[in-house]
Design a protein around this motif. Structure first.
Motif, PDB file in Angstrom:
ATOM      1  N   GLU A 176       0.848  -1.141   0.102  1.00 30.41           N
ATOM      2  CA  GLU A 176      -0.050   0.085  -0.017  1.00 30.41           C
ATOM      3  C   GLU A 176       0.479   1.324   0.078  1.00 30.41           C
ATOM      4  O   GLU A 176       0.893   2.131  -1.089  1.00 30.41           O
ATOM      5  N   GLY A 177       1.951   1.451   1.064  1.00 31.73           N
ATOM      6  CA  GLY A 177       2.409   2.635   1.149  1.00 31.73           C
ATOM      7  C   GLY A 177       3.535   2.639   2.244  1.00 31.73           C
ATOM      8  O   GLY A 177       3.596   1.593   2.975  1.00 31.73           O
ATOM      9  N   PHE A 178       3.968   3.768   2.571  1.00 29.68           N
ATOM     10  CA  PHE A 178       5.266   4.052   3.461  1.00 29.68           C
ATOM     11  C   PHE A 178       4.520   5.211   4.427  1.00 29.68           C
ATOM     12  O   PHE A 178       4.132   6.229   4.043  1.00 29.68           O
ATOM     13  N   ILE A 179       4.861   5.044   5.811  1.00 28.81           N
ATOM     14  CA  ILE A 179       4.758   6.183   6.808  1.00 28.81           C
ATOM     15  C   ILE A 179       5.994   6.488   7.060  1.00 28.81           C
ATOM     16  O   ILE A 179       7.170   5.740   7.408  1.00 28.81           O
ATOM     17  N   VAL A 180       6.355   7.749   6.945  1.00 30.03           N
ATOM     18  CA  VAL A 180       7.801   8.324   7.572  1.00 30.03           C
ATOM     19  C   VAL A 180       7.407   9.109   8.729  1.00 30.03           C
ATOM     20  O   VAL A 180       6.322   9.877   8.773  1.00 30.03           O
ATOM     21  N   THR A 181       8.353   8.872  10.045  1.00 29.50           N
ATOM     22  CA  THR A 181       7.939   9.634  11.132  1.00 29.50           C
ATOM     23  C   THR A 181       9.328  10.090  11.716  1.00 29.50           C
ATOM     24  O   THR A 181      10.434   9.609  11.579  1.00 29.50           O
ATOM     25  N   VAL A 190       5.833  13.611  14.420  1.00 28.20           N
ATOM     26  CA  VAL A 190       5.733  14.041  13.256  1.00 28.20           C
ATOM     27  C   VAL A 190       5.682  13.229  12.120  1.00 28.20           C
ATOM     28  O   VAL A 190       6.701  12.087  12.117  1.00 28.20           O
ATOM     29  N   SER A 191       4.825  13.180  11.040  1.00 28.87           N
ATOM     30  CA  SER A 191       4.860  11.821  10.324  1.00 28.87           C
ATOM     31  C   SER A 191       4.107  12.489   8.829  1.00 28.87           C
ATOM     32  O   SER A 191       3.798  13.612   8.673  1.00 28.87           O
ATOM     33  N   ARG A 192       4.436  11.686   7.741  1.00 32.28           N
ATOM     34  CA  ARG A 192       3.696  11.785   6.515  1.00 32.28           C
ATOM     35  C   ARG A 192       3.487  10.329   6.039  1.00 32.28           C
ATOM     36  O   ARG A 192       3.948   9.454   6.473  1.00 32.28           O
ATOM     37  N   PHE A 193       2.325  10.409   5.087  1.00 37.99           N
ATOM     38  CA  PHE A 193       2.109   8.912   4.709  1.00 37.99           C
ATOM     39  C   PHE A 193       1.846   9.238   2.815  1.00 37.99           C
ATOM     40  O   PHE A 193       1.454   9.980   2.501  1.00 37.99           O
ATOM     41  N   PHE A 194       2.656   8.164   2.522  1.00 34.80           N
ATOM     42  CA  PHE A 194       2.328   7.897   0.908  1.00 34.80           C
ATOM     43  C   PHE A 194       1.724   6.722   0.771  1.00 34.80           C
ATOM     44  O   PHE A 194       2.507   5.554   0.786  1.00 34.80           O
ATOM     45  N   GLY A 195       0.657   6.921  -0.212  1.00 34.29           N
ATOM     46  CA  GLY A 195      -0.073   5.456  -0.574  1.00 34.29           C
ATOM     47  C   GLY A 195      -0.377   5.730  -2.032  1.00 34.29           C
ATOM     48  O   GLY A 195      -1.392   5.396  -2.436  1.00 34.29           O
ATOM     49  N   PRO A 196       0.665   5.423  -2.884  1.00 35.14           N
ATOM     50  CA  PRO A 196       0.379   5.566  -4.515  1.00 35.14           C
ATOM     51  C   PRO A 196      -0.465   4.482  -4.699  1.00 35.14           C
ATOM     52  O   PRO A 196      -1.146   4.405  -5.680  1.00 35.14           O
ATOM     53  N   ASN A 197      -0.237   3.060  -3.954  1.00 34.25           N
ATOM     54  CA  ASN A 197      -0.922   1.999  -4.429  1.00 34.25           C
ATOM     55  C   ASN A 197      -2.251   1.852  -4.054  1.00 34.25           C
ATOM     56  O   ASN A 197      -3.111   0.914  -4.398  1.00 34.25           O
ATOM     57  N   VAL A 198      -2.755   2.956  -3.377  1.00 30.21           N
ATOM     58  CA  VAL A 198      -4.219   3.114  -2.936  1.00 30.21           C
ATOM     59  C   VAL A 198      -4.825   4.411  -3.745  1.00 30.21           C
ATOM     60  O   VAL A 198      -5.974   4.778  -3.083  1.00 30.21           O
TER      61      VAL A 198
END
Length: 263
Positions: A176-181, A190-198
């Motif tokens: 699905e994707g990556f969470i960076v924190t 503090v985080s971001r979420f990348f979900g190109p597959n969804v």
């Protein structure tokens, strides 16, 4: 046929902040294919569909990205709860019981905050098979895996904010994707979420990710409460609390658009 639909910004108290979700309050059931078509048309990270059950206070809730149905979404649940209060489907202080693909979720709409009772998503420290030491030129402090996603802890809040993702690489090396924190200056996480597959290259504020981040940071530093910020362009904040194998997500919302969709 016309269906009422609204856009609500979740995890914020100001218009055009947080994470927008479309909310459709249904008087009767509609076909799943139609739900997906509406979600594709709305082209937001999530479109939520709410349908009352026979028991008062109980509702079916489903979430669709522009490309598929998903089994858990925090910001669209918060948006739905807020809009249900605005339209008289619930009252302040009452519990809303949502029946979803992730089981029963209980939400309480308070005077200041909306509180959602979600499952804790377990994480396990691991090394990503491809991104072992660095993620797009940024040092990885630790990595953990969870169902269909990965968490990467970076060195600092600035590293999280300045990361330039390669969405094709994320799509290739995740389900699905990556969470960076990282630990922040004013925030515990503090985080971001990348979900190109969804169908969501970068999500503005992600409820389900914080169900995993709560477990990750609890293992990391023992904290059971987090003041969290998702550092997308729109940005959004929430309070997170671990309660056994459950997570309380607390945030605000505001409606920005209401209309009808013609079928």
């Amino acid at each position: 046929m016309e269906l009422p639909i609204a856009i609500v910004d979740a995890f914020t108290d100001r218009p055009f902040g947080g994470n927008p979700a479309a909310v459709c309050l249904l008087e009767s059931e509609i076909d799943s294919k139609l739900m997906q078509s509406i979600a594709t048309e709305m082209n937001l990270s999530e479109t939520a569909f709410v349908l009352p059950k026979e028991n008062p206070g109980h509702f079916h809730l489903r979430w669709f990205t522009p490309t598929l149905e998903i089994d858990l979404c925090g910001h669209a649940t918060l948006a739905s709860s807020y809009w249900m209060l605005k339209k008289g489907w619930t009252k302040e202080g009452e519990k809303i019981h949502f029946h979803t693909l992730s089981g029963e979720l209980i939400v309480t709409v308070g005077k200041e905050l909306i509180q959602m009772d979600f499952p804790l998503l377990s994480t396990e420290e691991d090394r990503h098979p491809f991104f072992k030491e660095e993620l797009f030129g940024t040092k990885i402090v630790r990595a953990a895996r969870l169902k269909r996603n990965w968490i990467f802890e970076l060195e600092s809040e600035e590293a999280v904010k300045n990361l330039i993702p390669d969405f094709m690489a994320i799509a290739k090396h995740s389900e699905e994707g990556f969470i960076v924190t990282a630990a922040g200056k004013e925030f515990d996480s503090v985080s971001r979420f990348f979900g190109p597959n969804v169908g969501v290259p970068e999500d503005p504020v992600t409820g389900f990710a914080h169900c995993a981040l709560m477990d990750y940071w609890n293992q990391r530093n023992g904290k059971s409460k987090l003041k969290a910020y998702q550092a997308s362009k729109r940005g959004g904040s929430l309070e997170v609390e671990k309660m056994g194998n459950r997570v309380l997500l607390k945030g605000k919302a505001i409606g920005v658009m209401e209309g009808l969709i013609s079928i």
